[in-house]
Design an enzyme around this catalytic site. Structure first.
Site, mmCIF file in Angstrom:
data_model
loop_
_atom_site.group_PDB
_atom_site.id
_atom_site.type_symbol
_atom_site.label_atom_id
_atom_site.label_comp_id
_atom_site.label_asym_id
_atom_site.label_seq_id
_atom_site.Cartn_x
_atom_site.Cartn_y
_atom_site.Cartn_z
ATOM 1 N N TYR A 42 32.334 38.537 46.753
ATOM 2 C CA TYR A 42 33.064 37.703 45.789
ATOM 3 C C TYR A 42 33.211 38.422 44.444
ATOM 4 C CZ TYR A 42 34.111 33.739 42.711
ATOM 5 O OH TYR A 42 34.694 32.892 41.799
ATOM 6 N N SER A 85 36.820 35.268 37.010
ATOM 7 C CA SER A 85 35.466 34.696 37.015
ATOM 8 C C SER A 85 34.610 35.513 36.072
ATOM 9 C CB SER A 85 34.869 34.734 38.421
ATOM 10 O OG SER A 85 33.491 34.408 38.395
#
Length: 664
Positions: free
Chosen positions: A554, A541
């Site tokens: 996250y 990501s």
């Protein structure tokens, strides 16, 4: 034509009648020639390639019978009979349809309206029995004639036509070492005659055959054979891929296990298969392990010895029979490995070819059983096998095949493949030729995607070590190993530091950091055993480098994944294994993560309606474009298809340009 297709489907649907893609059928009739308006005799016959069970009109060649029969007058003799295949092109009626096969003469020259040529196990058992002519006469009397072995071609068509003309009571014939041919005045009569030969032969073998033609049991079937198969398969794939990378198929059917348990299997396996359709796909003989693999280390060491000997023997076989104009040797590795107590491993250029090779060797086992039960198995001579294996017509057929796709012979496992990004990646890899294993904790989603792409589904929670081990083992059992891993499984919870619980933190890290570690570790074991390199791709990501609000768990675990890429690239490069990452921006459309609550949480953080979140992400990028699952799939393909063969340890941004996430 409709009657012919119906007959083909009925015969081909029962593999006791003929093997996959084996045999051919024909029908003759009168039709109007559109160029002259006059009646013309035509023959519809299955063309080169294709399978009877699924034959369509486009798989038929249509020829003018007057021109086909006239070829008899210009036939230059058996030494030049291969030239007649080109001559068939001058007999075609119209431009559509399949290319005429080598068996076209058999159908056109026999004086019967309908002709079947099939490869039933029971018929080939008689065709390969050492006293096949006598058995044929005993079983069928005048109804079925014997035709001595001859390589398929124009002369065989002339031989069968003469047999038919000289035996008015005959409904067909047994072709020595090969199969059967039957004929009839109607389509129904032809099918009935084919089935009479097949069923009569089967009945005779059942009633007169000895009960244990393969001898006494000398090996037990191992109770943990599938686990041993999964452990052995990557090693066997390495051996089978010495010359050309292969895909594998595993068979542990009762027929295979019984054959491998019996005392006579080494002798019979060494004789090889006989029917041309069989040994073209299985090679002239398999590699047989001469021990039970109770110790994997000892079995692997012995397999490597046997493989070296097999390659030497195959090269010697080629040298014994090759002529100055023979095609070059295509590879000296076995296509079939027989492992007592475990099963059969077959290999080919793709999954279907590997599966069909295995099916054909099961046909060969059935043939050996039948022949040995009433006589002695005696396949065609080695020299004749070579003439077919390295036949210029077969070589031309191979050269007509389309070029392989970029990921052909690659085996991919995609975690979180049941939805969103993982689903898009699975679809792209399959479209580019890969064999894809779709792993997801939701078995239904995995099965749906696998059925869409013709892949394999496995249920796996990547936080479970046993699930991951089982998933990789299932990939090995399905295709022979693993070449390409996509660590895509993930989830997210958007909370501030103070609101993030230990459970939130552990869950995020268990799925992505721990899960990626487990999958990469188990895949690396297989890749190292295969010795063919590999690719591990992490779907990371932009958050691995971008510091955003309310995202501590996250983003931290994504940073963990990002550094795993660098660490594993450094460690696994010595084995030819490349490790890279893809850093997407928020992928909203089609995302399982965003649909499960993450989208609403992030929308609340940014103060936009959830349905506008994708647009919001797009507008904050340099390119002002929304990132979709297919864009991530494109990046995975670019990393693994070969053009970036010297790239490892790289992270590719797929974020439409987020300056704060630029890599430094």
């Amino acid at each position: 034509m409709e009657e012919l297709l119906a007959r083909a489907h009925a015969l081909g649907a029962d593999r006791r009648n003929t093997n996959y893609a084996g045999g051919n059928v024909s029908a003759k009739a009168t039709a109007l020639d559109p160029a002259t308006g006059s009646p013309v005799e035509l023959m519809w016959v299955k063309g080169s390639g294709g399978d009877l069970a699924t034959l369509t009109a486009s798989g038929l060649a249509v020829l003018r019978l007057d021109r086909l029969r006239s070829l008899v007058d210009v036939y230059p003799g058996v030494d030049r009979e291969d030239e007649m295949v080109t001559a068939f092109d001058y007999c075609l009626h119209g431009r559509s349809g399949a290319a005429p096969s080598i068996d076209t003469a058999m159908h056109g020259l026999v004086d019967a309206a309908h002709v079947d040529h099939l490869h039933p196990d029971s018929g080939i058992a008689l065709a390969t029995a050492v006293d096949g002519p006598e058995l044929t006469r005993e079983i069928f009397g005048d109804r079925v004639a014997w035709v001595p072995w001859r390589r398929p071609g124009f002369q065989l068509g002339l031989d069968i036509a003469a047999i038919k003309a000289g035996n008015p009571l005959a409904i067909g014939c047994i072709l020595g070492g090969h199969g059967i041919t039957a004929w009839g005045s109607t389509s129904d009569e032809c099918a009935a005659n084919s089935l009479e030969i097949i069923k009569t032969a089967s009945k005779y073998l059942a009633e007169h055959g000895k009960p244990e033609p393969f001898g006494p049991v000398i090996y037990d079937t191992l109770p943990d054979r599938r686990a041993r198969a999964a452990a052995l398969f990557p090693v066997l794939r390495r051996l089978a891929s010495t010359d050309n990378r292969q895909i594998g198929h595993f068979t542990d059917s009762p027929k295979v296990l019984d054959f491998l348990a019996r005392a006579e299997h080494p002798r019979l396996a060494a004789l090889g298969t006989s029917c041309p359709d069989h040994f073209l796909r299985t090679k002239i003989a398999p590699l047989v392990l001469d021990m039970l693999p109770t110790s994997l280390e000892s079995a692997i060491a012995r397999l490597e010895e046997l493989h070296a000997q097999y390659r030497a023997d195959y090269s010697a076989y080629y040298q014994r029979h090759a002529l100055p104009d023979s095609p070059p040797m295509r590879g000296a590795d076995p296509a079939i490995f027989l492992i007592p107590g475990v099963g059969m491993f077959s290999f080919g250029r793709d999954k279907q070819t590997a599966r069909v090779a295995g099916e054909f060797y099961v046909n060969a086992i059935n043939v050996m059983r039948g022949a040995e039960s009433v006589s002695r198995y005696s396949p065609i001579p080695e020299s004749e096998k070579f003439r077919i294996e390295y036949w210029k017509l077969e070589e031309a057929k191979l050269r007509r095949m389309p070029p392989p796709k970029p990921l052909a012979t690659r085996i991919a496992l995609v975690t979180g493949g049941g939805s969103g990004i993982g689903k898009a990646i699975a679809h792209r890899l399959a479209a580019e030729g890969a064999c894809v294993v779709v792993a997801d904790r939701d078995p239904s989603s995995a099965s749906t995607v696998a059925s869409e792409i013709g892949g394999t589904a496995v249920a796996a929670d990547v936080t479970s070590e046993s699930d991951v081990v089982s998933a990789v083992a299932e990939a090995c059992l399905a295709y022979g190993g693993v070449d390409l891993i996509v660590n895509n499984a993930g989830l997210s919870v958007s909370k501030s530091l103070l609101d993030t619980t230990v459970e939130d933190w552990d869950r995020q890290h268990d799925v992505m950091a721990r899960g990626s570690f487990l999958v990469s570790r188990e895949a690396a074991r297989v890749m190292i055993a295969q010795g063919m390199g590999g690719d591990i791709v992490y779907v990371v990501s932009k958050n691995s480098v971008f510091a955003g609000p309310n995202n501590i768990a996250y983003s931290a675990t994504k940073a963990d994944q990002a550094h795993q890429v660098r660490l594993l690239a450094a460690e696994l490069g010595a084995h030819g294994i490349r490790v890279n990452g893809v850093n997407p921006d928020g992928v909203v459309q089609g995302s399982g993560i965003f649909a499960s609550g993450w989208g609403a949480q992030r929308a609340a953080v940014y103060g936009v309606p959830e349905e506008k979140l994708g647009e919001y992400y797009a507008q904050r990028t340099i390119l002002k474009r929304e990132v979709l699952p297919v864009h991530v799939a494109n990046a995975v393909f670019a990393l693994t298809a070969g053009d970036l063969s010297h790239t490892t340890g790289l992270h590719i941004p797929v974020d439409a340009g987020v300056a704060a996430a630029f890599l430094r």
